[in-house]
Scaffold this motif. Structure first.
Motif, PDB file in Angstrom:
ATOM      1  N   ARG A 181      -5.591   0.576   8.564  1.00 66.64           N
ATOM      2  CA  ARG A 181      -4.243   0.350   8.477  1.00 66.64           C
ATOM      3  C   ARG A 181      -3.643   0.829   9.863  1.00 66.64           C
ATOM      4  NH1 ARG A 181      -3.893   2.589   2.416  1.00 66.64           N
ATOM      5  NH2 ARG A 181      -4.441   0.826   1.330  1.00 66.64           N
ATOM      6  N   ASP A 193       0.879  -1.107  -0.064  1.00 66.13           N
ATOM      7  CA  ASP A 193      -0.087   0.028   0.078  1.00 66.13           C
ATOM      8  C   ASP A 193       0.884   1.168   0.014  1.00 66.13           C
ATOM      9  OD1 ASP A 193      -2.216  -1.706   0.218  1.00 66.13           O
ATOM     10  OD2 ASP A 193      -2.206  -1.759   2.224  1.00 66.13           O
ATOM     11  N   ALA A 204      -7.325  -1.165   0.599  1.00 69.92           N
ATOM     12  CA  ALA A 204      -8.157  -0.748  -0.845  1.00 69.92           C
ATOM     13  C   ALA A 204      -8.891  -2.241  -1.114  1.00 69.92           C
ATOM     14  CB  ALA A 204      -7.150  -0.449  -1.705  1.00 69.92           C
ATOM     15  N   GLY A 218      -4.471  -4.524  -3.718  1.00 70.11           N
ATOM     16  CA  GLY A 218      -5.609  -3.425  -4.372  1.00 70.11           C
ATOM     17  C   GLY A 218      -4.858  -2.017  -4.706  1.00 70.11           C
ATOM     18  N   HIS A 219      -4.757  -1.851  -5.650  1.00 69.88           N
ATOM     19  CA  HIS A 219      -4.019  -0.699  -6.285  1.00 69.88           C
ATOM     20  C   HIS A 219      -4.912   0.042  -6.676  1.00 69.88           C
ATOM     21  CE1 HIS A 219      -0.571  -3.666  -6.972  1.00 69.88           C
ATOM     22  NE2 HIS A 219      -0.539  -3.743  -5.862  1.00 69.88           N
TER      23      HIS A 219
HETATM   24 MG    MG Z   1      -2.839  -1.521  -1.787  1.00 70.92          MG
END
Ligand code: MG
Ligand code: GDP
Ligand code: IMO
Length: 433
Positions: A306, A13, A300, A40-41
């Motif tokens: 986080r 991330d 994401a 997850g971008h």
């Molecule tokens: Mg990510």
């Protein structure tokens, strides 16, 4: 021709998606080489947010071909959904802009169920996986029981292979974890359908790459996760199940090491981690909450908050060691304004001894107390800055200090989630030699 490998220098991330999207117009090909839809971008273009889990982050640039290499594990339901959404938005008109390797392994319903069942049983020792079946799918690959994307195109053989896998997986699910069995006939039916729908996208990724390199194209390899989630070099066992370091490109995309020119390490201006495991510079109190809120630090993929903390130069130096970064990108610098001081860990105290090096064992990483340096903070909003000279002096000093501590030039800075909120001087694709 230049090849550039972009990998996360922390626990994932770091903003890889944003930078890959920003770099894509200069790249002819963008290639994912490991991991799966645990990634997850996030891409933000003209205020519109796109989150990609499997399709490479070059997809929003109309001139870029996006390859999914043999080292990736593919959940066909997720890939097909992503492709459909991109087609519906008019982003993906030509299927030849996405190629998935026939050699990539497939994530099956058993893998997802086993991932969740194991985490549930592990209780307080859980890894905190994304529950996407990544570990169990890589397990089957390595024990040579896996089903590959090309197998989906051959229904007769597929039926047999799925039946063989199913017997063993359902036994474990039902008898060891007490979970319901997964329907074999239904899974086979779905798998045949996946094959039918994926067929226009299946190809020989390494050959496509080789041709592109021979034609002098620029290639960008898009890492997923991050160095400290790497199965060999990360904070084992609190890691993912693939190699995330730059070297994984060669096996995971099918390209020789002689072809790699540059390695870009991507870090946030602070540190985050999602899931379990040690995190020496974690701030559990107000400071961590502030970073989470200002940085919108929520996963994401899973939406989990986080864990947040200060930048850790001990980790970044270890990341340089195992990746050979030629340059660094420092992202999310815009999250820092308003902090009186900016702390950076420069060493750890482990069982009374000071060390500059990242520890070898989990016990020592867990015992590590960071030794901090403190730099003066800055208050100005920097999202509008587009040149290094535009940044306030204390922000510039912070970046220069990171460079000195890590020993690698910082060539890219990100000051916001948007594609254009980026500062750089040098062309990241300039030839190395
Ligand atoms: Mg990510
Ligand atoms: P990835 O997995 O490395 O691609 O990163 P993620 O997309 O999971 O998480 C990074 C988050 O930070 C996303 O929400 C991005 O939109 C956002 N982001 C990326 N760069 C910046 C930046 O420079 N500033 C801010 N404020 N957000 C950023
Ligand atoms: P991107 O590409 C952050 C973490 C999980 C868990 C561990 C193992 O978006 O940076 P897994 O499902 O892979 O078996 O989970 O790895 N993890 C990530 N953390 N970013 C990611 O990807 C991650 N992919 C996996 O939270 O701690």
């Amino acid at each position: 021709m230049t090849t550039l490998v972009a990998v996360g220098a922390q626990w994932g991330d770091e903003g890889k998606g944003k930078l890959v999207d920003w770099l894509a117009p200069k790249a002819d090909l963008v290639v994912r080489f490991h991991g799966g839809n645990n990634a997850g971008h996030t891409l933000v273009v003209d205020g519109e947010r796109t989150v990609l889990h499997v399709v490479p982050a070059g997809i929003l640039d109309p001139g870029t071909i996006n390859l999914i290499g043999p080292g990736v594990v593919v959940d066909p339901t997720v890939l097909l959904e992503e492709l459909l959404a991109l087609r519906e938005r008019g982003v993906l008109r030509d299927p030849s802009r996405v190629r998935v390797s026939g050699r990539a392994h497939v994530i099956l319903p058993w893998h997802k169920a086993l991932d969740k069942a194991r985490e549930e049983k592990a209780a307080k020792h859980a890894i905190g996986t994304t529950g996407r079946g990544i570990g169990p799918a890589y397990e089957d690959k390595v024990t040579r029981r896996g089903i590959r994307v090309a197998d989906l195109l051959n229904p007769e053989q597929l039926r047999d292979s799925i039946e063989r896998v199913a017997e063993q997986k359902n036994f474990e699910l039902v008898n060891y974890y007490g979970w319901p069995a997964i329907d074999v006939a239904e899974t086979t039916r779905m798998a045949i359908e996946w094959g039918r729908e994926l067929e226009p996208y299946v190809g020989h990724v390494s050959r496509t790459l080789e041709r592109a390199l021979r034609d002098g194209r620029n290639v960008l390899f898009e890492g997923a996760q991050g160095t400290f989630l790497d199965i060999d070099h990360g904070t084992y066992p609190y890691v993912t199940s693939s190699n995330c370091v730059a070297g994984a490109v060669c096996a995971g995309a099918g390209v020789g090491p002689t072809r790699i020119d540059r390695v870009l390490g991507i870090t946030k201006a602070y540190t985050t981690r999602v899931g379990g495991g040690p995190f020496p510079t974690e701030e559990e109190g107000e400071m961590g909450a502030r970073l989470r809120e200002v940085g919108s630090e929520f996963g994401a993929t899973t939406g989990r908050p986080r864990r947040c903390g200060w930048l850790d130069a001990v980790m970044l130096r270890e990341a340089v060691t195992v990746n050979g970064f030629t340059s660094l990108a420092v992202n999310k610098l815009d999250v820092l304004p308003g902090l009186d001081e900016l702390k950076v860990a420069t060493a750890y105290k482990v069982n009374g001894k000071i060390s500059q090096d990242f520890p070898m064992t989990l016990a020592d990483i867990e015992a590590a107390e960071p030794v901090y340096e403190s730099l003066p903070g800055f208050t100005e909003d920097i999202r509008g800055c587009r040149r290094f000279e535009d940044l306030p002096e204390n922000a510039r000093n912070y970046v220069r200090h990171i460079e000195a501590l890590v020993g690698v030039p910082v060539e890219i800075l990100s000051v916001g989630p948007g594609r254009d909120e980026t500062i750089h001087d040098l062309d990241p694709f300039r030839p190395r030699r």
